[in-house]
Design an enzyme around this catalytic site. Structure first.
Site, PDB file in Angstrom:
ATOM      1  N   GLU A   1      78.901  26.967  36.576  1.00 50.78           N
ATOM      2  CA  GLU A   1      79.028  25.763  35.745  1.00 50.78           C
ATOM      3  C   GLU A   1      80.440  25.645  35.199  1.00 50.78           C
ATOM      4  O   GLU A   1      81.097  26.651  34.979  1.00 50.78           O
ATOM      5  CB  GLU A   1      78.089  25.874  34.530  1.00 50.78           C
TER       6      GLU A   1
ATOM      7  N   CYS B   1     121.924   5.712  22.474  1.00 51.12           N
ATOM      8  CA  CYS B   1     123.379   5.782  22.560  1.00 51.12           C
ATOM      9  C   CYS B   1     123.862   4.357  22.786  1.00 51.12           C
ATOM     10  O   CYS B   1     123.334   3.641  23.640  1.00 51.12           O
ATOM     11  CB  CYS B   1     123.766   6.675  23.739  1.00 51.12           C
TER      12      CYS B   1
ATOM     13  N   LYS C   1      83.024  25.524  32.363  1.00 54.50           N
ATOM     14  CA  LYS C   1      82.989  25.977  30.974  1.00 54.50           C
ATOM     15  C   LYS C   1      83.700  24.936  30.138  1.00 54.50           C
ATOM     16  O   LYS C   1      84.927  24.853  30.128  1.00 54.50           O
ATOM     17  CB  LYS C   1      83.658  27.339  30.821  1.00 54.50           C
TER      18      LYS C   1
ATOM     19  N   ASP D   1      85.313  22.876  27.197  1.00 58.06           N
ATOM     20  CA  ASP D   1      86.084  23.310  26.049  1.00 58.06           C
ATOM     21  C   ASP D   1      85.807  22.366  24.891  1.00 58.06           C
ATOM     22  O   ASP D   1      86.514  21.388  24.680  1.00 58.06           O
ATOM     23  CB  ASP D   1      87.574  23.301  26.418  1.00 58.06           C
TER      24      ASP D   1
ATOM     25  N   LYS E   1      87.790  32.699  32.992  1.00 55.94           N
ATOM     26  CA  LYS E   1      88.721  31.799  32.333  1.00 55.94           C
ATOM     27  C   LYS E   1      89.829  31.332  33.274  1.00 55.94           C
ATOM     28  O   LYS E   1      90.316  32.078  34.112  1.00 55.94           O
ATOM     29  CB  LYS E   1      89.355  32.492  31.109  1.00 55.94           C
TER      30      LYS E   1
ATOM     31  N   TYR F   1      73.514  23.064  28.505  1.00 54.82           N
ATOM     32  CA  TYR F   1      73.643  24.156  29.468  1.00 54.82           C
ATOM     33  C   TYR F   1      72.623  25.280  29.310  1.00 54.82           C
ATOM     34  O   TYR F   1      72.665  26.230  30.083  1.00 54.82           O
ATOM     35  CB  TYR F   1      75.058  24.733  29.496  1.00 54.82           C
TER      36      TYR F   1
ATOM     37  N   GLU G   1      95.682  33.648  22.916  1.00 59.56           N
ATOM     38  CA  GLU G   1      96.176  34.731  22.086  1.00 59.56           C
ATOM     39  C   GLU G   1      95.003  35.437  21.390  1.00 59.56           C
ATOM     40  O   GLU G   1      94.973  36.661  21.274  1.00 59.56           O
ATOM     41  CB  GLU G   1      97.170  34.184  21.070  1.00 59.56           C
TER      42      GLU G   1
ATOM     43  N   CYS H   1     129.024  10.780  25.571  1.00 63.08           N
ATOM     44  CA  CYS H   1     130.184   9.883  25.564  1.00 63.08           C
ATOM     45  C   CYS H   1     130.764   9.673  24.176  1.00 63.08           C
ATOM     46  O   CYS H   1     131.729   8.932  24.015  1.00 63.08           O
ATOM     47  CB  CYS H   1     129.810   8.535  26.187  1.00 63.08           C
TER      48      CYS H   1
ATOM     49  N   CYS I   1     126.770  10.238  20.487  1.00 62.66           N
ATOM     50  CA  CYS I   1     126.181  10.651  21.755  1.00 62.66           C
ATOM     51  C   CYS I   1     126.806  11.967  22.234  1.00 62.66           C
ATOM     52  O   CYS I   1     128.036  12.088  22.261  1.00 62.66           O
ATOM     53  CB  CYS I   1     126.412   9.544  22.788  1.00 62.66           C
TER      54      CYS I   1
ATOM     55  N   LYS J   1      76.268  32.415  35.893  1.00 63.72           N
ATOM     56  CA  LYS J   1      75.062  32.973  35.275  1.00 63.72           C
ATOM     57  C   LYS J   1      74.115  33.442  36.369  1.00 63.72           C
ATOM     58  O   LYS J   1      73.919  32.716  37.347  1.00 63.72           O
ATOM     59  CB  LYS J   1      74.350  31.900  34.449  1.00 63.72           C
TER      60      LYS J   1
ATOM     61  N   CYS K   1     128.717   5.204  29.026  1.00 57.62           N
ATOM     62  CA  CYS K   1     128.175   6.555  28.862  1.00 57.62           C
ATOM     63  C   CYS K   1     127.839   7.148  30.231  1.00 57.62           C
ATOM     64  O   CYS K   1     126.995   6.627  30.955  1.00 57.62           O
ATOM     65  CB  CYS K   1     126.937   6.520  27.977  1.00 57.62           C
TER      66      CYS K   1
HETATM   67  S1  IVH Z   1      76.354  29.611  28.107  1.00 57.61           S
HETATM   68  C1  IVH Z   1      74.383  33.175  26.200  1.00 57.61           C
HETATM   69  N1  IVH Z   1      77.455  27.701  29.508  1.00 57.61           N
HETATM   70  O1  IVH Z   1      81.386  28.903  25.820  1.00 57.61           O
HETATM   71  C2  IVH Z   1      75.176  32.152  26.912  1.00 57.61           C
HETATM   72  N2  IVH Z   1      78.468  28.331  27.469  1.00 57.61           N
HETATM   73  O2  IVH Z   1      82.300  31.644  25.141  1.00 57.61           O
HETATM   74  C3  IVH Z   1      75.828  31.219  26.004  1.00 57.61           C
HETATM   75  N3  IVH Z   1      80.443  27.016  26.886  1.00 57.61           N
HETATM   76  O3  IVH Z   1      79.616  29.306  22.822  1.00 57.61           O
HETATM   77  C4  IVH Z   1      76.688  30.196  26.521  1.00 57.61           C
HETATM   78  N4  IVH Z   1      80.398  25.699  28.654  1.00 57.61           N
HETATM   79  O4  IVH Z   1      80.348  26.973  23.481  1.00 57.61           O
HETATM   80  C5  IVH Z   1      77.525  28.450  28.397  1.00 57.61           C
HETATM   81  N5  IVH Z   1      78.309  25.980  30.818  1.00 57.61           N
HETATM   82  C6  IVH Z   1      78.366  26.734  29.726  1.00 57.61           C
HETATM   83  C7  IVH Z   1      79.378  26.550  28.762  1.00 57.61           C
HETATM   84  C8  IVH Z   1      79.397  27.391  27.643  1.00 57.61           C
HETATM   85  C9  IVH Z   1      81.027  25.987  27.517  1.00 57.61           C
HETATM   86  C10 IVH Z   1      80.913  27.598  25.633  1.00 57.61           C
HETATM   87  C11 IVH Z   1      79.859  27.705  24.569  1.00 57.61           C
HETATM   88  C12 IVH Z   1      79.793  29.136  24.191  1.00 57.61           C
HETATM   89  C13 IVH Z   1      81.122  29.629  24.657  1.00 57.61           C
HETATM   90  C14 IVH Z   1      81.033  31.099  24.982  1.00 57.61           C
END
Ligand code: IVH
Length: 680
Positions: free
Chosen positions: A122, A434, A124, A126, A322, A233, A43, A419, A416, A298, A440
């Site tokens: 890579e 129940c 990403k 969380d 994403k 990273y 969101e 029943c 319930c 990247k 039942c």
């Molecule tokens: S690179 C300038 N690589 O995503 C590049 N970020 O939305 C900076 N994150 O703040 C980030 N995995 O907390 C990069 N393999 C990854 C990542 C990564 C998670 C997070 C990181 C960053 C956020 C950006």
């Protein structure tokens, strides 16, 4: 998106921009400063996107203090501030393959390139971004990202994390600042929450909040108890060594220096390979053992990165692609109560349908009344729904700020809904039941459906609708009645022809040939799931041996503790249950039985623990092999553990095993061990 969250202001873009900014600032403060986000990322991303869109459309309305021009908010009190000499930036997001292709096109245009660009792809992660500063190879400072310019000094906390080396390997440069993501592996998150729930403490709504919250503890001893891990990273500052030519090589160098780098990272050529990488990781998302919310692509070459540069808050050379969100906001329309085969009355949330975790969700389990209380859930509430991997959808929290007036509390019905028997909730128990038992219809229905299900007796064609009719018309009272159904009787039922009736009678007849484990599972004994049924069958070899076993003999079985043993005995001591079993046997249900000599098995008396991921087999298969050899496979490490098999991603269990001095085996040694014992 739910109403009221977007800050829509009719046709006036300036007004809409203003209200979006206010809303985003508020969320930034909640997220970065208070560690208490109100809305899921999806969101937030939509608000940000809408604002970016409007600002692109009306450039005159862009303001230097717009949230699109800055990341996050100021650090909270309590930690000293750290200024990032090289700002910790954010990433632009893409939500579709076409947006990834657009990104690649922009990159190629700027670089004046016709051919493929080499990217580093890579996961990403969380979690929470941090920076580690090493001087002369020693960790001197760790900081959170904060607003990207200024973070918080969390050195004492970072020092407690096993994946943060305090010293780097030989050859470390004079100054090296690395960035990475701190996360909480899923098994650690689940066991941490289970413990917190038991102790009546606050549970974390998701692993990301757990990681961020754990890092920002003022008492590092608390952080030390949290199962945190980190993957690096990128490099921030570097002095006293020259930078490798590209990002992938830089990460390899970091790994050589002893820093943890994600093993899923790949260097690929061209955007289509990025899309393939994305799709592959999306499929394997649930197996990784930690949460990722997408992949990051990247541009690999540092020279090309430098040429591309940055725009306000994000580099032009990187993109976050994403995944479908795992958390979304929707409205609770009502709560129904379902009666399961053991009579358990489970509240189920009826939701305004919402697309989350790749599917449309309109129901979510609420587990029990305690959960409703814990969530402080009322009908009409805006709720955050989470569906991660194959896990059933959950309501993780209520957005109290959006509670409409007159939102109705939820109470447990006294009788319930099926029943009308009394609903009982014994003192100290969380589950309401129940009291109707087989009176039942709901319990009978689910009992029969469970009996016929694929992993139990596997009777094809016996679905919910038909079982409903059979129970309603009193043609089937208990499961043994299934074996007396005739084609004539069935063919006369609603929407059943001669052909489907014959098929069903054949399927019922074929189901008679089964295994002891399936049969035990099919009986629907409380707490006896598939795994326990298998363990029981393997341990005892015959039904008669199980019926003859007392509670302590039952507890010798791996998986069977006092509660399961009690439920087993309670079931087997009920004459009606034994009569049903006798009738089933008389109807021809049979399985192979064998005599088992326990003590002679090679791993008899040993307790093993499996942790991390295995490449050659799933953990379930590994467990079966070990049980075949007589070992008990436990979920947690204790002093009594004989051995721990640790695959990649092993976390707290591995650390515990090390602390207790328990023998640890890697996957290769484990596979050899299995081969030596003639299994696997
Ligand atoms: S690179 C300038 N690589 O995503 C590049 N970020 O939305 C900076 N994150 O703040 C980030 N995995 O907390 C990069 N393999 C990854 C990542 C990564 C998670 C997070 C990181 C960053 C956020 C950006």
């Amino acid at each position: 998106m739910s109403a009221g969250s977007r800050g829509d202001s009719g046709d006036d873009p300036a007004k809409e921009i203003e209200s979006l900014r206010a809303e985003i600032w508020r969320h930034n403060h909640l997220y970065y400063v208070l560690d208490a986000p109100e809305v899921p990322d999806a969101e937030y991303d939509r608000l940000m996107r809408r604002l970016q869109e409007l600002e692109a459309q009306y450039p005159d309305l862009v303001a230097p203090d717009s949230p699109t021009q800055r990341v996050g908010a100021a650090p909270a009190d309590g930690f000293s501030e750290v200024r990032h000499e090289v700002p910790m930036l954010s990433l632009d997001n893409a939500f579709s393959a076409d947006e990834v292709r657009d990104f690649d096109r922009r990159v190629r245009e700027r670089l004046g390139r016709d051919g493929d660009v080499t990217y580093c792809c890579e996961p990403k992660l969380d979690g929470a971004a941090i920076s580690l500063l090493y001087e002369g190879g020693r960790l001197v400072r760790a900081a959170t990202r904060g607003d990207g310019e200024t973070g918080e000094d969390i050195t004492a906390n970072a020092r407690t994390m096993p994946s943060v080396p305090l010293r780097l390997a030989e050859g470390a440069p004079a100054v090296l600042e690395v960035r990475g993501e701190v996360y909480m592996p899923l098994d650690g998150f689940e066991s941490f929450n289970a413990g917190a729930r038991e102790r009546g403490e606050k549970v974390f709504v998701n692993p990301r909040n757990a990681a961020a919250g754990s890092l920002r503890q003022l008492d590092p001893r608390i952080t030390a108890r949290r199962p945190l891990a980190m993957y690096c990273y990128s490099i921030g500052r570097l002095e006293g060594a020259s930078r490798p030519a590209g990002h992938h090589a830089a990460l390899a160098w970091l790994r050589d220096l002893g820093l943890r780098v994600n093993p899923e990272i790949r260097r690929v050529n061209g955007v289509e390979a990025c899309v393939t990488y994305y799709n592959d990781l999306l499929v394997r998302r649930a197996e990784l053992g930690y949460e990722i919310d997408g992949v990051v692509c990247k541009v690999d070459s540092f020279a090309e990165q430098d040429e591309l540069g940055f725009v306000s808050r994000a580099p032009r050379w990187a993109l976050a692609c994403k995944f479908p969100a795992q958390e979304e906001v929707t409205t609770l329309l009502g709560v129904d109560f379902q009666v399961g085969r053991t009579g358990a009355v489970t509240p189920v949330a009826r939701l305004e349908p919402v697309f989350v975790g790749g599917v449309t969700v309109s129901n979510a389990t609420l587990h029990n009344m305690d959960e409703i209380e814990r969530l402080d859930l009322r009908v009409g509430d805006s709720v955050v729904v989470r569906r991660a991997g194959d896990v059933i959808p959950q309501v993780v929290r209520v957005i109290a700020e959006r509670r409409p007036r007159g939102a109705r509390r939820v109470s447990l019905p006294t009788v319930c809904p099926v029943c009308a028997s009394d609903i009982e909730r014994p003192e100290g128990e969380v589950v309401a039941r129940c009291s109707g038992g087989l009176v039942c219809a709901a319990q009978r229905r689910s009992m029969i459906l469970h009996f016929a299900s694929r992993r139990a007796m596997d009777i094809e064609g016996l679905g919910e609708r038909l079982v409903g009719i059979l129970v309603e018309q009193e043609l089937v009272h208990d499961v043994s009645d299934l074996y007396g159904l005739s084609v004539d009787t069935l063919a006369g039922l609603e929407r059943m022809g001669e052909k489907s009736a014959t098929n069903l009678v054949n399927a019922v007849r074929d189901s008679r040939e089964t295994t002891l484990a399936r049969f035990l599972f099919a009986l629907g004994i409380r707490e006896v799931g598939e795994a326990t049924a298998k363990s029981l069958a393997r341990h005892f070899g015959s039904l008669d041996a199980i019926v003859a076993a007392d509670e302590s003999a039952l507890q010798e079985v791996p998986d069977v503790g006092p509660v399961v043993a009690h439920h087993l005995r309670a079931f087997l001591d009920q004459p009606e249950n034994l009569e049903v079993i006798a009738r089933l046997r008389k109807a021809g249900v049979r399985w192979e039985e064998k005599v088992v000599e326990r003590a002679s098995l090679p791993l008899a008396g040993e307790t093993w623990v499996l942790t991390g991921s295995l490449e050659a087999m799933t953990r379930d298969v590994a467990r079966e092999h070990l049980e075949e050899l007589g070992a008990k496979v436990a979920g947690s490490v204790s002093k009594k553990t004989t051995r721990v098999v640790a695959g990649p991603g092993a976390g707290s269990k591995l650390r515990k095993a090390e602390a207790f001095g328990v023998e640890i085996m890697d996957e290769a040694a484990f596979l050899q061990f299995l081969r030596d014992h003639g299994v696997g």
